[in-house]
Design a protein around this motif. Sequence first.
Motif, PDB file in Angstrom:
ATOM      1  N   TYR A  27      -1.673  14.147  26.706  1.00  0.00           N
ATOM      2  CA  TYR A  27      -1.065  12.900  27.197  1.00  0.00           C
ATOM      3  C   TYR A  27      -0.291  12.249  26.061  1.00  0.00           C
ATOM      4  N   THR A  28       1.006  11.967  26.295  1.00  0.00           N
ATOM      5  CA  THR A  28       1.886  11.453  25.248  1.00  0.00           C
ATOM      6  C   THR A  28       2.628  10.209  25.717  1.00  0.00           C
ATOM      7  N   THR A  29       2.677   9.195  24.844  1.00  0.00           N
ATOM      8  CA  THR A  29       3.478   8.003  25.106  1.00  0.00           C
ATOM      9  C   THR A  29       4.379   7.729  23.908  1.00  0.00           C
ATOM     10  N   GLY A 273      -9.913  11.519  18.406  1.00  0.00           N
ATOM     11  CA  GLY A 273      -9.310  10.673  19.420  1.00  0.00           C
ATOM     12  C   GLY A 273      -9.974   9.332  19.651  1.00  0.00           C
ATOM     13  N   LEU A 274      -9.136   8.352  20.008  1.00  0.00           N
ATOM     14  CA  LEU A 274      -9.583   7.039  20.477  1.00  0.00           C
ATOM     15  C   LEU A 274      -9.054   6.859  21.896  1.00  0.00           C
ATOM     16  N   SER A 305      -0.025  10.944  20.883  1.00  0.00           N
ATOM     17  CA  SER A 305      -0.280  12.111  21.719  1.00  0.00           C
ATOM     18  C   SER A 305      -1.762  12.469  21.642  1.00  0.00           C
ATOM     19  N   HIS A 306      -2.410  12.505  22.804  1.00  0.00           N
ATOM     20  CA  HIS A 306      -3.829  12.850  22.901  1.00  0.00           C
ATOM     21  C   HIS A 306      -3.963  14.275  23.438  1.00  0.00           C
ATOM     22  N   MET A 315      -6.048  13.432  18.442  1.00  0.00           N
ATOM     23  CA  MET A 315      -4.779  12.745  18.666  1.00  0.00           C
ATOM     24  C   MET A 315      -3.914  12.844  17.412  1.00  0.00           C
ATOM     25  N   ASP A 316      -2.626  12.730  17.626  1.00  0.00           N
ATOM     26  CA  ASP A 316      -1.708  12.555  16.505  1.00  0.00           C
ATOM     27  C   ASP A 316      -0.743  11.446  16.881  1.00  0.00           C
ATOM     28  N   PHE A 317      -0.337  10.664  15.874  1.00  0.00           N
ATOM     29  CA  PHE A 317       0.563   9.547  16.170  1.00  0.00           C
ATOM     30  C   PHE A 317       1.502   9.282  15.005  1.00  0.00           C
TER      31      PHE A 317
END
Length: 324
Positions: A27-29, A273-274, A305-306, A315-317
């Motif tokens: 899941y990506t925002t 992840g959070l 992105s989870h 996750m990475d951000f």
Amino acid sequence: MTYELIIAEKRTGKAWDAAPQITQAVYTTNRTGSPGTLKFTIIASGGISFVEGDPVRFSADGQLIFLGWVFTKSRDRHGVIEVTCYDQLRYLKASASYCFTGRTAGEIITEIAQDFQLKAGTLEDTGYPIPTLVMEEKSCLDIISTALQKTLLATGKLYTFFDDGGALSLREAGSMVAEGVVGTGSLLTDYQYKTDIDQQTYNSIKLARPNEETGKAEVFQVMDSASIGRWGLLQFYQSVDSALNDAQVESQARAMLQYHNRRFKTLKVQALGLLGLRAGQMLMMDVPTLGDMALHRLVLLERVSHTFQNDLHTMDFDVQELGS
């Protein structure tokens, strides 16, 4: 970690929980310019059937993560299906032409949402009526992004536009503080830190305002001689609305110089992840030895992105605007 992936087949009215067949979900925002995206890999079995346009709801440990629709499917000979879904913002990629006068960003979003039959939720009042906004044959996402950029330049306030569980939402980024801390000894697994004056740095701003009477453009310029001496001349040139007065153009030029006249610092983070973390939120980070600085403060998330795979949630951000 428990998952639920409900796919509702419009043709038959059936609803499937595809979670047992999923091998991975991502899941990506992004803070601006694109819809929320859910991509998952599923093993076709148990009579599961769905097509493009069918609604999808994904939850983890009972918390809603994504609500949207199937847009693409790709299947191999082994029955492995790659699926891409988007949230409501996907429909704002449609092109349109609008002319707004004295409307706030929230009012602009409301009108566009009504025109495209989209559901609107909480749209905060920015308090800034944009003098004029004329855009022809542009995507609705671009039109809304332009409205928010003009609001930022005029007010100094950054707003995040996103789909919140099926409702279009607009909130000031400063009020969207995520729970938890990511840093050394707290979820962080790796990072890449970069500094540059290459992409967004400008120490000279020229704004040109069309003059219909003379047929020429009136140019307003602000610059910083000190940084020009350090980095050379890095100039930005742009046309502005003819309806703006001198004070408004000069104010916009100064605001742009204040924002762009600096060394940009960006950070890419990998972590455990959070749940609930999304682009546009503020997150507390604690990394005492981050190259040339110690990071212990709230940061703005540009992209999140989870990845969900079995019991592992990572996750990475991307973080922007770490200072000059």
